[in-house]
Design a protein around this motif. Structure first.
Motif, PDB file in Angstrom:
ATOM      1  N   VAL A 177      11.851  80.010  60.585  1.00  0.00           N
ATOM      2  CA  VAL A 177      10.766  80.971  60.345  1.00  0.00           C
ATOM      3  C   VAL A 177       9.894  81.008  61.585  1.00  0.00           C
ATOM      4  N   GLU A 178       9.309  82.173  61.840  1.00  0.00           N
ATOM      5  CA  GLU A 178       8.337  82.270  62.923  1.00  0.00           C
ATOM      6  C   GLU A 178       7.089  82.980  62.426  1.00  0.00           C
ATOM      7  N   ARG A 179       5.968  82.564  63.009  1.00  0.00           N
ATOM      8  CA  ARG A 179       4.687  83.216  62.733  1.00  0.00           C
ATOM      9  C   ARG A 179       4.421  84.206  63.861  1.00  0.00           C
ATOM     10  N   ARG A 180       4.069  85.421  63.471  1.00  0.00           N
ATOM     11  CA  ARG A 180       3.745  86.449  64.460  1.00  0.00           C
ATOM     12  C   ARG A 180       2.309  86.898  64.240  1.00  0.00           C
ATOM     13  N   ARG A 214      11.275  90.432  51.857  1.00  0.00           N
ATOM     14  CA  ARG A 214      10.101  91.117  52.401  1.00  0.00           C
ATOM     15  C   ARG A 214       9.489  90.295  53.525  1.00  0.00           C
ATOM     16  N   GLU A 215       9.898  90.604  54.728  1.00  0.00           N
ATOM     17  CA  GLU A 215       9.338  89.907  55.881  1.00  0.00           C
ATOM     18  C   GLU A 215       7.952  90.457  56.197  1.00  0.00           C
ATOM     19  N   VAL A 219      11.029  80.071  49.960  1.00  0.00           N
ATOM     20  CA  VAL A 219      10.362  80.749  51.077  1.00  0.00           C
ATOM     21  C   VAL A 219      11.345  81.648  51.808  1.00  0.00           C
ATOM     22  N   LEU A 220      12.497  81.102  52.178  1.00  0.00           N
ATOM     23  CA  LEU A 220      13.479  81.883  52.938  1.00  0.00           C
ATOM     24  C   LEU A 220      13.973  83.093  52.149  1.00  0.00           C
ATOM     25  N   SER A 221      14.271  82.905  50.878  1.00  0.00           N
ATOM     26  CA  SER A 221      14.793  84.032  50.093  1.00  0.00           C
ATOM     27  C   SER A 221      13.714  85.092  49.886  1.00  0.00           C
ATOM     28  N   THR A 222      12.468  84.662  49.714  1.00  0.00           N
ATOM     29  CA  THR A 222      11.379  85.628  49.572  1.00  0.00           C
ATOM     30  C   THR A 222      11.189  86.420  50.856  1.00  0.00           C
ATOM     31  N   LEU A 223      11.236  85.726  52.001  1.00  0.00           N
ATOM     32  CA  LEU A 223      11.099  86.428  53.276  1.00  0.00           C
ATOM     33  C   LEU A 223      12.310  87.303  53.570  1.00  0.00           C
ATOM     34  N   LEU A 275      11.685  85.700  59.307  1.00  0.00           N
ATOM     35  CA  LEU A 275      12.841  84.832  59.467  1.00  0.00           C
ATOM     36  C   LEU A 275      13.362  84.957  60.893  1.00  0.00           C
ATOM     37  N   THR A 276      13.807  83.839  61.435  1.00  0.00           N
ATOM     38  CA  THR A 276      14.553  83.893  62.689  1.00  0.00           C
ATOM     39  C   THR A 276      15.983  84.284  62.334  1.00  0.00           C
TER      40      THR A 276
END
Length: 157
Positions: free
Chosen positions: A90-93, A58-59, A51-55, A106-107
């Motif tokens: 991670v944060e949801r916006r 591409r965030e 998840v982190l590497s994918t974000l 990502l934070t």
């Protein structure tokens, strides 16, 4: 493993695709376990790192888009995201005009952990696959791409 299983088949023997498949699966498991050990030292599981590497690439993806990129269900991603949000990685916006979906970002801490995980993977690859010479590496990449195309064609049929 016996010596016969460890060493490649001689050129005189016919190559058995099933034997190659089993070797590939065993190698995949070994590599996955090695990388998982390195990621655990960073406090991450392989799915969390995915998840982190994918974000990091591409965030702003939605959970649905992230699930599609990771080849998992939206439900699987939801739990992962919940834990990564709780960990402050991670944060949801909100997405304007869409009350049901959120963009994932990502934070600062998440970006740092992702970078460390990517560096750990790069180091592992350099110590292993990176030891192949240019000719072997190109041949391996060509084979992987050919196999991927065959797998895609099989899935489409």
């Amino acid at each position: 493993m016996s010596e016969r299983q460890d060493s490649p088949a001689s050129n005189a023997e016919p190559v058995d695709p099933l034997r190659v498949w089993f070797r590939f699966i065993r190698l995949s498991r070994r590599v996955t376990a090695a990388v998982a050990t390195e990621l655990r030292e960073l406090g991450l599981s392989i799915p969390q790192f995915d998840v982190l590497s994918t974000l990091s690439e591409r965030e702003g993806l939605t959970q649905q888009e992230l699930a599609a990129r990771l080849y998992v269900t939206k439900g699987n991603v939801s739990g992962l995201i919940d834990r990564l949000v709780e960990a402050g990685l991670v944060e949801r916006r909100p997405i304007p005009g869409d009350r049901r979906s959120h963009a994932l970002h990502l934070t600062e801490a998440g970006a740092e952990v992702a970078d460390r995980g990517i560096a750990a993977q790069a180091n592992y690859v350099a110590r292993t696959l990176g030891q192949l010479n240019e000719t072997d590496l190109r041949a391996f990449e060509d084979l992987v791409v050919k196999w991927r195309e065959l797998a895609r064609a099989d899935a489409a049929s």
